[in-house]
Write an enzyme that holds these catalytic residues in place. Structure first.
Site, PDB file in Angstrom:
ATOM      1  N   SER A 299       8.529  23.593  15.585  1.00 28.51           N
ATOM      2  CA  SER A 299       9.243  22.387  15.156  1.00 28.51           C
ATOM      3  C   SER A 299       9.701  22.532  13.699  1.00 28.51           C
ATOM      4  CB  SER A 299       8.355  21.161  15.366  1.00 28.51           C
ATOM      5  OG  SER A 299       9.096  19.975  15.274  1.00 28.51           O
TER       6      SER A 299
ATOM      7  N   ASP B 127      13.683  19.692  25.740  1.00 33.06           N
ATOM      8  CA  ASP B 127      13.047  19.198  24.520  1.00 33.06           C
ATOM      9  C   ASP B 127      13.389  17.726  24.323  1.00 33.06           C
ATOM     10  OD1 ASP B 127      12.261  18.655  21.836  1.00 33.06           O
ATOM     11  OD2 ASP B 127      12.437  20.774  21.356  1.00 33.06           O
TER      12      ASP B 127
ATOM     13  N   HIS C 232       9.152  19.372  24.100  1.00 28.57           N
ATOM     14  CA  HIS C 232       8.967  19.881  22.733  1.00 28.57           C
ATOM     15  C   HIS C 232       7.728  20.771  22.632  1.00 28.57           C
ATOM     16  CE1 HIS C 232       9.878  20.021  18.530  1.00 28.57           C
ATOM     17  NE2 HIS C 232       8.713  19.506  18.179  1.00 28.57           N
TER      18      HIS C 232
END
Length: 804
Positions: A670, A743, A777
């Site tokens: 991330s 995601d 994610h």
């Protein structure tokens, strides 16, 4: 020969896409690593609110690809399965046992071993547990006797788990509230085979600086479909007789709480038309009070969709509604006084209000807060609560003691805590909570003192604690503190009399287990194990690690945990990977605090970078690479600061004699992936990188990202300069990009990795893109986790090990 430029571009795009998304079979890392990846995690303990017992809960966090690929809808920011009317899950309970804390007796809860379950929940009186059973066609709700292990299914109707939990206990422990599919629900709407027209969005004169949300409603058909599946009716069921009372009419219920005296029910309901630019949590909604039979008595608030929410702002109107604990029927909530916009100047930003039955008077103001409301905690002292506010500019949090029966200003209320929010050394911990027999949640009080538990950050690592804090003179009495060579954290009191505590204890050579420490003469004695979970892998006990401290060039102290590979030979150099996530701080003092520890057991799970330890690598884990400064402008020097922090880490690794300068890699997830790509673009510190699920083009998140509060148009140079995409021509070290195909995190669309891959490829760089089917994610499927670890090992083997 092509004469049409557009055709040439289209052809090149088609060819490029075929290469980019070429199918591969799933890979697996070396056998022993694969075995550990698929091994179950350490069970968790759930203490009974009545004391004396706990649930030992086995679970799994890795789905099969078949489970992950099960069809689901993506609407209003929610992912759900239409066939079961339930949200998409990424973990399941596999077994539950009831444990006597007095004699260690274990009782199996008789779950179906071939079925999947949600998290079990104790009844407020601690005599029953409820659990949801997930089948291929429905969600069922079961109630069990935890002492006998026997249970019974309550629901012979389809549960609707899309907007609300599958069940909630009533305060009397005799009833459950269960959202169900409306009894008269018809067939779902059908999508027309051909569109009736184009999709249109229009805006005129309204400022709407929103973050980049995923899975939004996009069409009128989407709205109809979401309305069909989101609608539920609330059923109150007697767990003994199975008698059902329907509360209200079918609606879009999103929350439900019962007043302490059980006379009233506060419900939140979403309202149509549903927004196409914000997720369900920001939809138009109302707060209503029902009587105990479901008749609506009063609407407390009727609020529009938060489509014009300022950056880092809050809605106007009532928010955070909840019942006052240890009172009959009093509602508490918060309202903004600055229009919800932190950029507006205001003497007070929020105020706290209350209203009591029969809810006919105007709400009374309890307290005005100079900064933004940051939460409250009810105490086990009549009418008392702790309430906090947060200053986003200074990142400072304060907590006051408030008596709701004596409204006062913040300047007059006793100030209990005041510190920088990132000051982990000064963190007093959190109040220890308990559930009363009627379901009320309050902080445990002893006289005028609270019990406070925390991680206990210190310059040498974490030392968790349990303290007694006096609200009058603010003195602290230490009741328990973990030793320096073990990580032992307070889990809760073992009984109502607080004669013993339960801790979770581990060390580098000792896998986690739960322990009981009896109280004798005001000292919690030596721990006695109440669980005996085996070591998941003997070789993990051999992993050596140490807290590594070093300094940035400007003197800010930094730290990380250096993990040595299994069977490391002293004074040898091995390939090293730095794993980091850049955090933001306003002060060098807080930025330099140690937020890692070397006294925990090493059990990598899922796609952890620590699996490299079993393949000959060292890992500098959670290396501090901070960004320090005024939150308004800290990102102006983001590149310089992460470069300085990374260089300090690399220099320390070389000084230690464990790393060659040419064999150090970098990785992150991330925002850590964003950092990784930037470090490869702007430095020559690393020989290769692995970036997972990142955002690399900040112009695609134009109204802020992470702590950035300026928009792209207010800080164009910052957005452009911080985007690795802008500097793709400088990424001349090998970069592996990994991204979930679906995601759902704000800003980290899969397109972010696709475009960076294209840009690096276009400049002749070495780059590989792995897109994981159906993943979000974070990665949930067993096959995905095995593949990510295998790809990471192969990448670093190719570009770090070969340089030996």
């Amino acid at each position: 020969m092509f004469k049409c430029v557009n055709c040439m571009l289209m052809l090149s795009f088609i060819v490029f896409s075929c290469v980019l998304f070429a199918d591969e079979v799933y890979k697996s890392p070396p056998k022993r690593i694969s075995e550990i990846i698929v091994s179950p995690p350490t069970p968790i303990l759930s203490l009974s609110p009545a004391g004396g017992y706990a649930l030992v809960i086995d679970y799994r966090t890795q789905l099969t690809m078949e489970e992950l690929a099960k069809p689901f809808l993506r609407l209003a920011g929610i992912r759900f399965h239409a066939d079961t009317n339930s949200t998409r899950r990424t973990s399941f309970i596999t077994a539950v046992k009831s444990l006597s804390l007095n004699n260690g007796k274990l009782t199996d809860i008789q779950l179906d071993p071939d079925s999947k379950y949600g998290q079990p929940t104790w009844s407020p009186d601690g005599k029953k547990i409820a659990i949801s059973k997930i089948t291929d066609s429905a969600i069922e709700v079961w109630v069990y006797d935890p002492f006998e292990g026997t249970g019974d299914m309550l629901t012979d109707f389809p549960v609707n788990n899309i907007l609300m939990p599958a069940y909630q206990w009533d305060r009397d422990s005799k009833h459950l509230f269960i959202p169900s599919v409306p009894d008269n629900r018809k067939e779902p709407p059908e999508k027309a085979e051909t569109p009736s027209g184009p999709f249109v969005q229009e805006s005129s004169g309204r400022i709407s600086k929103l973050r980049t949300y995923q899975d939004l409603i996009q069409t009128d058909f989407d709205e109809k479909l979401f309305a069909y599946y989101a609608q539920s009716e609330i059923k109150k069921i007697n767990i003994e007789t199975k008698e059902i009372i329907k509360l209200g009419n079918p609606d879009y219920y999103s929350s439900l709480t019962v007043s302490p005296d059980r006379k009233y029910i506060l419900v939140q309901k979403l309202k149509r038309p549903f927004s196409k630019i914000v997720p369900a949590e920001l939809f138009a909604h109302s707060w209503e009070i029902f009587d105990s039979t479901g008749v609506s008595l009063k609407t407390i608030a009727d609020l529009p969709a938060a489509e014009q929410l300022p950056i880092q702002g809050v809605i106007t109107g009532p928010r955070g509604l909840e019942w006052q604990q240890l009172a009959s029927s009093t509602l508490i909530w918060v309202e903004a006084l600055d229009g919800g916009d932190p950029n507006n100047k205001a003497d007070f930003r929020d105020r706290i209000l209350k209203i009591s039955e029969p809810f006919t008077d105007s709400p009374a103001e309890l307290l005005k807060l100079p900064q933004r409301y940051a939460g409250l905690t009810w105490l086990d002292i009549s009418s008392k609560m702790l309430v906090s506010d947060y200053d986003r500019d200074t990142q400072w949090i304060r907590t006051w003691l408030l008596d709701v029966n004596q409204p006062q200003s913040a300047s007059d209320a006793p100030l209990i805590f005041s510190r920088a929010v990132n000051d982990d050394y000064g963190d007093p911990g959190n109040p220890v909570m308990k559930s009363l027999p009627d379901g009320q949640e309050v902080a445990i009080a002893s006289g005028n003192s609270l019990f406070m538990a925390g991680r206990g950050a210190t310059p040498s690592g974490f030392r968790p604690f349990l303290n007694q804090f006096d609200l009058s003179d603010k003195t602290v009495k230490q009741l328990f503190r973990a030793a320096t060579d073990t990580f032992e954290i307070f889990e809760g009191f073992a009984d109502e009399k607080r004669n013993a505590i339960i801790t979770k204890r581990e060390s580098p050579a000792l896998s986690p287990n739960y322990y009981l420490r009896p109280l004798k003469e005001n000292i919690f004695e030596n721990p006695v194990a109440v669980t005996h979970f085996p070591d998941p892998a003997q070789e993990l006990t051999k992993i050596r690690k140490e807290l590594l401290t070093y300094k940035r060039s400007d003197g800010i102290p930094l730290s990380g945990t250096l993990y040595y590979p299994v069977d490391y030979v002293e004074n040898t150099k091995v390939p090293v990977v730095v794993w980091a996530y850049p955090l933001e701080y306003t002060s060098p003092k807080t930025a330099g605090q140690v937020r890692t520890t070397s006294n925990r057991f090493t059990k990598p799970e899922g796609d952890s970078i620590l699996f490299l330890l079993l393949h000959g690598y060292a890992v500098l884990y959670r290396a501090e690479i901070p960004v320090v400064g005024d939150p308004k402008t800290a990102n102006d020097t983001f590149i310089e600061q992460i470069t300085d922090g990374a260089k300090a880490a690399v220099d320390k690794l070389i000084e230690k004699g464990i790393a060659d300068p040419e064999r150090i890699g970098v990785s992150g997830h991330s925002y850590g992936a964003f950092m990784t790509a930037n470090l490869l673009a702007h430095t020559n510190l690393f020989a290769a990188g692995v970036a997972r699920s990142g955002a690399y083009n900040r112009t695609l998140t134009p109204f802020g990202f992470q702590g950035e509060r300026r928009s792209f148009w207010e800080a164009t140079d910052v957005y452009t300069r911080l985007s690795p995409f802008t500097h793709a021509n400088k990424i001349n070290e090998p970069l592996l990009l990994i991204h979930g195909e679906m995601d759902d995190n704000s800003g980290t669309f899969p397109m972010q990795s696709e475009r960076l891959f294209s840009a690096v490829q276009g400049h002749g760089g070495t780059v590989r893109l792995v897109v994981l089917p159906y993943e979000s994610h974070g990665y949930s499927a067993r096959e995905s986790n095995l593949h990510v670890v295998a790809e990471t090992i192969e990448w670093f083997d190719k570009y770090l090990v070969k340089k030996k």
